[in-house]
Design a protein around this motif. Structure first.
Motif, mmCIF file in Angstrom:
data_model
loop_
_atom_site.group_PDB
_atom_site.id
_atom_site.type_symbol
_atom_site.label_atom_id
_atom_site.label_comp_id
_atom_site.label_asym_id
_atom_site.label_seq_id
_atom_site.Cartn_x
_atom_site.Cartn_y
_atom_site.Cartn_z
ATOM 1 N N LEU A 52 -77.708 -136.952 47.333
ATOM 2 C CA LEU A 52 -78.238 -135.745 46.830
ATOM 3 C C LEU A 52 -77.511 -134.784 48.116
ATOM 4 C CD1 LEU A 52 -81.510 -135.845 45.190
ATOM 5 C CD2 LEU A 52 -79.409 -134.921 44.086
ATOM 6 N N SER A 55 -74.042 -134.256 47.648
ATOM 7 C CA SER A 55 -73.714 -133.399 46.471
ATOM 8 C C SER A 55 -74.050 -132.032 47.000
ATOM 9 C CB SER A 55 -74.757 -133.478 45.428
ATOM 10 O OG SER A 55 -74.590 -132.682 44.346
ATOM 11 N N MET A 56 -75.242 -131.714 47.919
ATOM 12 C CA MET A 56 -75.286 -130.502 48.474
ATOM 13 C C MET A 56 -74.188 -129.815 49.600
ATOM 14 S SD MET A 56 -78.783 -129.265 50.583
ATOM 15 C CE MET A 56 -78.414 -130.234 51.991
ATOM 16 N N GLN A 59 -71.313 -129.264 47.119
ATOM 17 C CA GLN A 59 -71.271 -127.811 46.257
ATOM 18 C C GLN A 59 -71.496 -126.612 47.013
ATOM 19 O OE1 GLN A 59 -71.482 -127.469 42.966
ATOM 20 N NE2 GLN A 59 -70.788 -129.452 42.593
ATOM 21 N N SER A 60 -71.974 -126.564 48.177
ATOM 22 C CA SER A 60 -72.026 -125.635 49.170
ATOM 23 C C SER A 60 -70.470 -125.255 49.527
ATOM 24 C CB SER A 60 -72.730 -125.997 50.574
ATOM 25 O OG SER A 60 -74.384 -126.205 50.094
ATOM 26 N N LYS A 63 -69.119 -123.299 46.344
ATOM 27 C CA LYS A 63 -69.654 -122.127 46.011
ATOM 28 C C LYS A 63 -69.456 -121.225 46.957
ATOM 29 C CE LYS A 63 -73.214 -124.055 43.089
ATOM 30 N NZ LYS A 63 -74.606 -124.148 42.693
ATOM 31 N N SER A 67 -76.386 -124.505 48.863
ATOM 32 C CA SER A 67 -76.873 -125.028 47.629
ATOM 33 C C SER A 67 -78.195 -125.550 47.560
ATOM 34 C CB SER A 67 -75.876 -126.023 46.741
ATOM 35 O OG SER A 67 -76.376 -126.480 45.610
ATOM 36 N N ILE A 68 -79.274 -124.908 47.174
ATOM 37 C CA ILE A 68 -80.429 -125.299 47.309
ATOM 38 C C ILE A 68 -81.130 -126.356 46.252
ATOM 39 C CG2 ILE A 68 -81.172 -123.700 48.984
ATOM 40 C CD1 ILE A 68 -82.808 -122.627 46.666
ATOM 41 N N GLN A 69 -80.283 -126.530 45.257
ATOM 42 C CA GLN A 69 -80.892 -127.066 43.950
ATOM 43 C C GLN A 69 -81.050 -128.845 44.437
ATOM 44 O OE1 GLN A 69 -78.257 -125.225 43.430
ATOM 45 N NE2 GLN A 69 -79.027 -123.813 41.897
ATOM 46 N N GLU A 70 -79.880 -129.251 45.009
ATOM 47 C CA GLU A 70 -80.121 -130.601 45.531
ATOM 48 C C GLU A 70 -81.383 -130.881 46.602
ATOM 49 O OE1 GLU A 70 -77.296 -128.943 45.360
ATOM 50 O OE2 GLU A 70 -75.858 -130.027 44.126
ATOM 51 N N LEU A 72 -84.104 -129.252 46.623
ATOM 52 C CA LEU A 72 -85.259 -129.226 46.048
ATOM 53 C C LEU A 72 -85.470 -130.562 45.411
ATOM 54 C CD1 LEU A 72 -85.500 -125.500 44.700
ATOM 55 C CD2 LEU A 72 -86.614 -126.286 46.529
ATOM 56 N N ILE A 73 -84.569 -130.912 44.713
ATOM 57 C CA ILE A 73 -84.630 -132.125 44.232
ATOM 58 C C ILE A 73 -85.044 -133.344 45.132
ATOM 59 C CG2 ILE A 73 -83.264 -133.994 42.705
ATOM 60 C CD1 ILE A 73 -81.850 -131.693 41.640
#
Length: 125
Positions: A52, A55-56, A59-60, A63, A67-70, A72-73
């Motif tokens: 993760l 991935s963060m 994705q950061s 974008k 990216s905070i979704q990863e 938070l997961i």
């Protein structure tokens, strides 16, 4: 994507994959439920965290902002994995799952299983 980010993402993926492989091997190979708890809660949690994080970072970069979704997961997994392991251990104790003969301090299992729940300070008895 800059080369240094590719290196960081690749290393994070390799570390995460190694921990997941070790955790999966431990889950299959360890002999009883009490030992098997360590593989999914320690090694696999670290493995998922590594993947993760990769991935963060990726994705950061795509974008252009964090990216905070990863994140938070990852936080959710780090909080819930020990709680789940505790519940699995309590269930194994409740169902009287037998540990291996060579397990040390087996007498503590009976003490833990048969102890009284804590009383409330407002309990009249």
């Amino acid at each position: 994507m800059p080369f240094y980010l590719e290196i960081i993402v690749s290393i994070s993926l390799l570390i995460g994959s190694a921990f997941l492989l070790i955790g999966s091997y431990g889950l299959v190979r360890l002999p009883d439920i009490y030992m098997r708890l360590h593989s999914p809660t320690k090694a696999s949690t670290l493995g998922i965290t590594g993947i993760l994080v990769a991935s963060m970072i990726f994705q950061s970069h795509l974008k252009g902002f964090l990216s905070i979704q990863e994140l938070l997961i990852t936080l959710f997994l780090l909080i819930t994995a020990p709680v789940a392991a505790n519940m699995i251990a309590k269930t194994a104790l409740h169902h009287r799952a037998k540990p291996l003969e060579r397990t040390q301090n087996q007498e503590l299992i009976d003490v833990i299983r048969d102890r009284e729940p804590p009383r409330s300070p407002h309990d009249p008895s």
